[in-house]
Design a protein around this motif. Structure first.
Motif, PDB file in Angstrom:
ATOM      1  N   ASN A  86       0.811  -0.714  -0.166  1.00  0.00           N
ATOM      2  CA  ASN A  86      -0.059  -0.439   0.169  1.00  0.00           C
ATOM      3  C   ASN A  86       0.751   1.265   0.037  1.00  0.00           C
ATOM      4  N   LEU A  87       2.014   1.517  -0.065  1.00  0.00           N
ATOM      5  CA  LEU A  87       3.128   1.803  -0.696  1.00  0.00           C
ATOM      6  C   LEU A  87       3.899   2.679  -1.670  1.00  0.00           C
TER       7      LEU A  87
ATOM      8  N   GLY B 271       9.866   4.873  12.353  1.00  0.00           N
ATOM      9  CA  GLY B 271      11.729   4.713  11.905  1.00  0.00           C
ATOM     10  C   GLY B 271      11.974   4.676  11.453  1.00  0.00           C
ATOM     11  N   PHE B 272      12.997   4.578  10.511  1.00  0.00           N
ATOM     12  CA  PHE B 272      14.161   4.677   9.613  1.00  0.00           C
ATOM     13  C   PHE B 272      13.693   3.407   8.559  1.00  0.00           C
ATOM     14  N   PRO B 273      14.058   3.830   7.171  1.00  0.00           N
ATOM     15  CA  PRO B 273      14.146   2.390   6.536  1.00  0.00           C
ATOM     16  C   PRO B 273      14.794   2.513   5.650  1.00  0.00           C
TER      17      PRO B 273
ATOM     18  N   TYR C 207      13.675  -0.165   2.320  1.00  0.00           N
ATOM     19  CA  TYR C 207      12.921  -1.633   2.754  1.00  0.00           C
ATOM     20  C   TYR C 207      11.540  -0.221   3.963  1.00  0.00           C
ATOM     21  N   ALA C 208      10.453  -0.085   3.742  1.00  0.00           N
ATOM     22  CA  ALA C 208       9.789   0.560   5.101  1.00  0.00           C
ATOM     23  C   ALA C 208      10.416   0.332   5.677  1.00  0.00           C
TER      24      ALA C 208
ATOM     25  N   GLU D  66       9.614  -6.437   2.233  1.00  0.00           N
ATOM     26  CA  GLU D  66       9.287  -6.612   0.968  1.00  0.00           C
ATOM     27  C   GLU D  66       9.823  -5.054   0.256  1.00  0.00           C
ATOM     28  N   ALA D  67      11.429  -5.404  -0.953  1.00  0.00           N
ATOM     29  CA  ALA D  67      11.034  -4.111  -0.714  1.00  0.00           C
ATOM     30  C   ALA D  67      11.082  -3.809  -2.129  1.00  0.00           C
ATOM     31  N   MET D  68      10.835  -2.074  -2.332  1.00  0.00           N
ATOM     32  CA  MET D  68      10.312  -0.939  -3.665  1.00  0.00           C
ATOM     33  C   MET D  68      11.353  -0.836  -4.103  1.00  0.00           C
TER      34      MET D  68
END
Length: 178
Positions: free
Chosen positions: A50-51, A83-85, A145-146, A151-153
């Motif tokens: 959803n991003l 947090g941090f991606p 990674y959010a 899961e990578a974007m």
């Protein structure tokens, strides 16, 4: 001289038992409250599904290069990020370029994103020549990674190059920052 009677001992045991029950009840209540908060946070966490992610406008100044990494909620429900991606650079075929970004600053607060809203972190490196440490090869993709996601974007870059051995990322903040 003080002498303990069986009545005094029984009273002391009752007080100790009552205290132990009270402490146990408080601990269990706090644990349930924490579990409910964790469950809510985990259930409304933004995911790669959803991003969307993109790089914002590069800001160059005083030997520093800062690039917003913008996350947008493309889903139909409000979700949260905190947090941090995780961020690394690659070539088009997936070959890594350099090392993943290190974290800079504190974790910060959770950011709630309604559908269509954005949050950003900032990628930071330095200009070529600021340090004796050589620049990395130019990257073609940013793998992201959010926070809390496995899961990578990916987002394309205009030849992002890390110099001076400095590549870090801030925590997420509200807004697109570009």
């Amino acid at each position: 001289m003080f002498s303990l009677t069986s009545k005094t001992l029984r009273r002391g045991r009752r007080v100790a038992a009552g205290s132990l029950i009270a402490v146990t009840a408080l601990t269990l209540t706090a644990g349930v409250a924490q579990a409910q908060t964790s469950t809510k946070t985990a259930s409304d966490r933004c995911t790669a599904d959803n991003l969307s992610v993109r790089l914002g406008r590069t800001d160059i100044g005083a030997g520093n290069i800062r690039i917003p990494l913008v996350f947008t909620n493309k889903g139909k429900k409000t979700c949260s990020l905190r947090g941090f991606p995780g961020v690394s650079l690659t070539l088009k075929e997936g070959t890594p370029v350099g090392k993943p970004a290190t974290r800079s600053g504190s974790v910060g607060s959770a950011v709630r994103l309604k559908p269509g809203q954005s949050a950003h972190a900032v990628l930071h490196t330095v200009n070529d020549g600021v340090s004796d440490t050589p620049c990395w090869s130019k990257a073609q993709l940013v793998r992201v990674y959010a926070p809390g996601s496995k899961e990578a974007m990916t987002a394309g870059t205009d030849g992002l190059r890390v110099c001076g051995g400095r590549f870090d990322v801030t925590t997420l903040k509200p807004g697109a920052a570009d």
